[in-house]
Write a protein that holds these residues in place. Structure first.
Motif, PDB file in Angstrom:
ATOM      1  N   ILE A 191     -16.822   2.358 -15.997  1.00  0.00           N
ATOM      2  CA  ILE A 191     -16.348   3.576 -16.671  1.00  0.00           C
ATOM      3  C   ILE A 191     -15.065   4.107 -16.042  1.00  0.00           C
ATOM      4  N   ASP A 192     -15.120   4.490 -14.788  1.00  0.00           N
ATOM      5  CA  ASP A 192     -14.007   5.221 -14.173  1.00  0.00           C
ATOM      6  C   ASP A 192     -12.813   4.341 -13.807  1.00  0.00           C
ATOM      7  N   ASP A 193     -13.066   3.175 -13.228  1.00  0.00           N
ATOM      8  CA  ASP A 193     -11.947   2.318 -12.824  1.00  0.00           C
ATOM      9  C   ASP A 193     -11.184   1.779 -14.028  1.00  0.00           C
ATOM     10  N   ASN A 241     -10.685   2.250 -21.490  1.00  0.00           N
ATOM     11  CA  ASN A 241     -11.694   2.914 -22.310  1.00  0.00           C
ATOM     12  C   ASN A 241     -11.064   3.931 -23.250  1.00  0.00           C
ATOM     13  N   LEU A 242     -10.100   4.689 -22.744  1.00  0.00           N
ATOM     14  CA  LEU A 242      -9.431   5.671 -23.594  1.00  0.00           C
ATOM     15  C   LEU A 242      -8.547   4.987 -24.635  1.00  0.00           C
ATOM     16  N   SER A 286     -22.866   8.614 -17.423  1.00  0.00           N
ATOM     17  CA  SER A 286     -22.624   7.712 -16.298  1.00  0.00           C
ATOM     18  C   SER A 286     -22.514   8.506 -14.998  1.00  0.00           C
ATOM     19  N   TRP A 287     -21.780   9.611 -15.052  1.00  0.00           N
ATOM     20  CA  TRP A 287     -21.662  10.471 -13.881  1.00  0.00           C
ATOM     21  C   TRP A 287     -23.026  11.041 -13.502  1.00  0.00           C
ATOM     22  N   ALA A 288     -23.824  11.404 -14.491  1.00  0.00           N
ATOM     23  CA  ALA A 288     -25.144  11.987 -14.223  1.00  0.00           C
ATOM     24  C   ALA A 288     -26.044  10.976 -13.524  1.00  0.00           C
ATOM     25  N   SER A 289     -26.013   9.734 -13.960  1.00  0.00           N
ATOM     26  CA  SER A 289     -26.872   8.734 -13.310  1.00  0.00           C
ATOM     27  C   SER A 289     -26.439   8.513 -11.863  1.00  0.00           C
TER      28      SER A 289
END
Length: 195
Positions: A32-34, A39-40, A86-89
């Motif tokens: 997700i983040d990297d 993704n955007l 994803s951040w929550a997990s």
């Protein structure tokens, strides 16, 4: 669109297995983040009309930021279905393992060895004139201490990654506000929806 990371089954053994813990965090961050720019970009709808070769003969004078803007509903969907879950997990894993690190660990396999080693050191007579280094004692740290240090480091990394990701989301989606406010607001909404 990427899928959010699924939270692993949380047990103290998962936390103490630092390889599995780090692998989960690394995989979740890389998915997700990297790769947030990719993704955007995948959310941005390309030209809807058929390609016209003459469009490449002139230079577009629209500001790059306006051509890169993603529709608000698409951004909201991405944040609510992929980014924040994803951040929550990851937050759940970090919070749980931080709790394990601060709890007593009766199952520590090395605790007996540490106690024996500590007793030997207390009984030892040291003549520092003969060997000035013999008085040094470096006790082995408990696995909860090691886990606590790892959790502090991973929380710092998580904060940096979220800040970077949120700045890119803000740039492409026209988002304002802090990352913590947005994520905490989403978590509150999720809590209301579960009741």
């Amino acid at each position: 669109m990427s899928q959010p990371s699924s939270r692993p089954h949380l047990t103290p053994q998962f936390c103490f297995n630092q390889t599995a813990l780090r692998d989960f965090l690394r995989l979740s961050r890389s998915t997700i983040d990297d790769s947030i720019t990719q993704n955007l970009n995948a959310l941005h709808t390309p030209s809807r009309s058929p390609f016209n070769p003459s469009s490449t003969s002139t230079r577009s004078l629209t500001p790059p930021s306006s051509s890169r803007q993603i529709p608000a509903e698409t951004c909201t969907s991405f944040k609510q279905k992929v980014l924040f879950p994803s951040w929550a997990s990851r937050s759940d894993v970090l919070d749980y393992c931080a709790g394990v690190a601060t709890s007593p660990d009766p199952d520590d396999p090395d605790s007996v060895l540490r106690q024996i080693e500590d007793a030997k050191v207390r009984e030892r007579v040291v003549d520092e004139r003969l060997d000035p280094y013999s008085a040094r004692y470096f006790p082995q740290e408990a696995r909860t201490e090691s886990l606590a240090m790892l959790m502090r480091n991973e929380r710092t990394v998580e904060k940096i990654i979220r800040s970077r990701t949120w700045s890119l989301v803000g740039e492409r989606c026209g988002e304002g506000g802090s990352v913590d406010e947005a994520f905490d607001g989403w978590r509150r909404e999720q809590g209301k929806g579960k009741r």
